[in-house]
Design a protein around this motif. Structure first.
Motif, PDB file in Angstrom:
ATOM      1  N   ALA A  13      54.954  46.546  12.617  1.00 44.87           N
ATOM      2  CA  ALA A  13      55.314  47.369  11.469  1.00 44.87           C
ATOM      3  C   ALA A  13      56.239  48.474  11.947  1.00 44.87           C
ATOM      4  O   ALA A  13      55.891  49.236  12.855  1.00 44.87           O
ATOM      5  CB  ALA A  13      54.075  47.966  10.813  1.00 44.87           C
ATOM      6  N   GLY A  14      57.422  48.552  11.346  1.00 46.40           N
ATOM      7  CA  GLY A  14      58.402  49.561  11.728  1.00 46.40           C
ATOM      8  C   GLY A  14      58.587  50.594  10.630  1.00 46.40           C
ATOM      9  O   GLY A  14      58.832  50.235   9.479  1.00 46.40           O
ATOM     10  N   ILE A  15      58.456  51.865  10.978  1.00 46.23           N
ATOM     11  CA  ILE A  15      58.575  52.969  10.018  1.00 46.23           C
ATOM     12  C   ILE A  15      59.726  53.867  10.434  1.00 46.23           C
ATOM     13  O   ILE A  15      59.773  54.351  11.568  1.00 46.23           O
ATOM     14  CB  ILE A  15      57.283  53.808   9.961  1.00 46.23           C
ATOM     15  N   VAL A  16      60.669  54.098   9.524  1.00 44.34           N
ATOM     16  CA  VAL A  16      61.785  55.010   9.783  1.00 44.34           C
ATOM     17  C   VAL A  16      61.436  56.376   9.202  1.00 44.34           C
ATOM     18  O   VAL A  16      61.063  56.482   8.029  1.00 44.34           O
ATOM     19  CB  VAL A  16      63.087  54.497   9.149  1.00 44.34           C
ATOM     20  N   ILE A  17      61.549  57.437  10.026  1.00 48.11           N
ATOM     21  CA  ILE A  17      61.165  58.769   9.547  1.00 48.11           C
ATOM     22  C   ILE A  17      62.275  59.785   9.770  1.00 48.11           C
ATOM     23  O   ILE A  17      63.099  59.654  10.675  1.00 48.11           O
ATOM     24  CB  ILE A  17      59.868  59.269  10.233  1.00 48.11           C
ATOM     25  N   GLY A  76      70.254  50.681   9.234  1.00 43.28           N
ATOM     26  CA  GLY A  76      70.566  49.393   9.848  1.00 43.28           C
ATOM     27  C   GLY A  76      70.254  49.383  11.331  1.00 43.28           C
ATOM     28  O   GLY A  76      69.660  48.434  11.852  1.00 43.28           O
ATOM     29  N   ALA A  77      70.643  50.445  12.033  1.00 45.06           N
ATOM     30  CA  ALA A  77      70.360  50.546  13.467  1.00 45.06           C
ATOM     31  C   ALA A  77      68.854  50.600  13.718  1.00 45.06           C
ATOM     32  O   ALA A  77      68.346  50.001  14.675  1.00 45.06           O
ATOM     33  CB  ALA A  77      71.044  51.772  14.055  1.00 45.06           C
ATOM     34  N   ALA A  78      68.133  51.326  12.860  1.00 45.21           N
ATOM     35  CA  ALA A  78      66.677  51.412  13.015  1.00 45.21           C
ATOM     36  C   ALA A  78      66.040  50.037  12.819  1.00 45.21           C
ATOM     37  O   ALA A  78      65.174  49.624  13.601  1.00 45.21           O
ATOM     38  CB  ALA A  78      66.108  52.405  12.005  1.00 45.21           C
ATOM     39  N   TYR A  79      66.447  49.323  11.765  1.00 52.35           N
ATOM     40  CA  TYR A  79      65.888  47.995  11.513  1.00 52.35           C
ATOM     41  C   TYR A  79      66.178  47.050  12.680  1.00 52.35           C
ATOM     42  O   TYR A  79      65.315  46.259  13.081  1.00 52.35           O
ATOM     43  CB  TYR A  79      66.468  47.413  10.229  1.00 52.35           C
ATOM     44  N   ASN A  80      67.384  47.125  13.233  1.00 51.51           N
ATOM     45  CA  ASN A  80      67.723  46.253  14.352  1.00 51.51           C
ATOM     46  C   ASN A  80      66.910  46.593  15.593  1.00 51.51           C
ATOM     47  O   ASN A  80      66.530  45.699  16.356  1.00 51.51           O
ATOM     48  CB  ASN A  80      69.219  46.342  14.652  1.00 51.51           C
ATOM     49  N   ALA A  81      66.633  47.873  15.799  1.00 46.87           N
ATOM     50  CA  ALA A  81      65.775  48.259  16.919  1.00 46.87           C
ATOM     51  C   ALA A  81      64.383  47.656  16.749  1.00 46.87           C
ATOM     52  O   ALA A  81      63.778  47.155  17.715  1.00 46.87           O
ATOM     53  CB  ALA A  81      65.689  49.787  17.014  1.00 46.87           C
ATOM     54  N   LEU A  95      57.366  43.991   9.598  1.00 42.38           N
ATOM     55  CA  LEU A  95      57.160  44.689   8.335  1.00 42.38           C
ATOM     56  C   LEU A  95      57.974  45.977   8.359  1.00 42.38           C
ATOM     57  O   LEU A  95      57.793  46.815   9.239  1.00 42.38           O
ATOM     58  CB  LEU A  95      55.677  45.016   8.142  1.00 42.38           C
ATOM     59  N   LEU A  96      58.893  46.139   7.383  1.00 45.01           N
ATOM     60  CA  LEU A  96      59.739  47.329   7.307  1.00 45.01           C
ATOM     61  C   LEU A  96      59.156  48.325   6.318  1.00 45.01           C
ATOM     62  O   LEU A  96      58.773  47.953   5.205  1.00 45.01           O
ATOM     63  CB  LEU A  96      61.155  46.943   6.872  1.00 45.01           C
ATOM     64  N   ASP A 176      71.263  40.073  12.609  1.00 49.31           N
ATOM     65  CA  ASP A 176      70.840  41.461  12.481  1.00 49.31           C
ATOM     66  C   ASP A 176      71.259  42.067  11.140  1.00 49.31           C
ATOM     67  O   ASP A 176      72.060  41.495  10.396  1.00 49.31           O
ATOM     68  CB  ASP A 176      71.442  42.297  13.600  1.00 49.31           C
ATOM     69  N   PHE A 177      70.733  43.245  10.874  1.00 52.04           N
ATOM     70  CA  PHE A 177      71.139  44.020   9.711  1.00 52.04           C
ATOM     71  C   PHE A 177      72.470  44.729   9.993  1.00 52.04           C
ATOM     72  O   PHE A 177      72.829  44.955  11.144  1.00 52.04           O
ATOM     73  CB  PHE A 177      70.061  45.045   9.355  1.00 52.04           C
TER      74      PHE A 177
END
Length: 331
Positions: A13-17, A76-81, A95-96, A176-177
């Protein structure tokens, strides 16, 4: 809803903050603890050692990772990471989530079950999203219309990235995104690319998740709605949608719909923002940069067009079309 096996699945699970309310972030991490093997946080703002310890406690038996890019590189960079980290962890799913996502415990497990059920029926699901619920409690319309009360998964053109569950094997094939989009339309472009590659996109009405679009909605006559966004987001929305017109995998219907609605959108946003200088600059720059293919961070979004200079585009990352614009696949 809980994981029926009682064990966390191979899901990251990836969370961008970005400066989140910390109590809400703790609650989000805690809601994922029993259903995923890893919780990764892409921190576009500082996370102290004390906060990290509290988040580790909230994650329970799930591994907690804090990714610190050092500057805001965009969604996009966060999702790819997250994508590459999930592959390194031999995850089956990714999971985004946004920092303001509010999934119920068990949401990830329910979406994984839907993925597997669709695959067992011969489908090729790339991504399954929950049913987004607007603040007033109504379901947002994303999917192909269904009969009232139907709770079966519905095929759709795209899903909102927040809460969406991606199968890693599909991600490896699709790519990738778009990190050059920075924010806005990243999820739409990826979903349309997935469909063009032979995969399908789904939303599960039986799995609700509250979601707020931008700063709310602008209500128009005949029941029409537009997402209310600050000027900088209007820039990236207009720019990225125009950039998508170059891509062969974007259906003609999507392109025509955007072009037909564009004059109305521009007029509504200008009127809503009372023709503020920031709004005028954002829309003008979005149109200009979208046509020129100038992508990347929205650094110039609010600069008056007459101050940009003729040679400003020389230093800007650009996209041409299709092949040059297609992100690399995971290897």
């Amino acid at each position: 809803m809980t994981n029926p096996a009682g064990n966390p699945a191979r899901c990251l699970a990836g969370i961008v903050i970005y400066h989140p309310p910390f109590a809400a972030l703790q609650s989000l991490v805690s809601s994922l603890a029993d259903d995923v093997s890893t919780v990764a946080i892409y921190a576009n703002s500082p996370v102290s050692g004390e906060q990290q310890q509290a988040l580790e406690e909230a994650a329970g038996s799930a591994e907690l990772m804090i990714l610190r890019p050092g500057l805001n590189r965009g969604l996009g960079a966060a999702y790819n990471a997250f994508c590459h980290l999930a592959k390194a962890r031999d995850s089956e799913f990714l999971l985004l989530l946004d920092q303001d996502s509010t999934p119920e415990p068990g949401m990830a497990a329910a979406l994984m079950a839907t993925h597997r059920r669709l695959a067992s029926c011969g489908e090729k699901p790339a991504i399954v999203g929950p049913q987004p619920i607007a603040p007033e409690g109504k379901k947002m319309r994303l999917a192909i219309a269904a009969r009232a009360g139907q709770d079966e998964p519905l095929r759709t053109r795209f899903v909102i990235s927040s809460g969406s569950l991606i199968r890693l094997s599909a991600l490896a094939a699709i790519g990738d995104f778009r990190s050059d989009y920075f924010i806005d339309a990243i999820d739409i472009e990826w979903c349309l690319r997935a469909v063009a590659a032979g995969y399908s996109i789904w939303v599960d009405p039986a799995v609700p998740m509250p979601h707020r679009l931008g700063q709310g909605v602008i209500r128009l006559p005949l029941g029409l709605l537009l997402t209310n966004q600050p000027p900088r987001r209007l820039y990236t929305y207009i720019r990225n949608q125009l950039a998508m017109l170059r891509l062969r995998h974007v259906p003609a219907r999507h392109k025509i719909k955007f072009l037909v609605s564009l004059p109305v959108r521009l007029a509504v946003y200008l009127a809503h923002h009372r023709f503020s200088s920031d709004c005028v600059a954002a829309l003008a720059n979005g149109l200009r940069d979208g046509v020129l293919g100038r992508m990347g961070p929205p650094d110039r979004a609010l600069i008056p067009v007459w101050r940009l200079g003729r040679n400003s585009r020389a230093t800007a990352p650009r996209i041409a079309s299709d092949a040059a614009a297609t992100p690399q696949r995971l290897s």
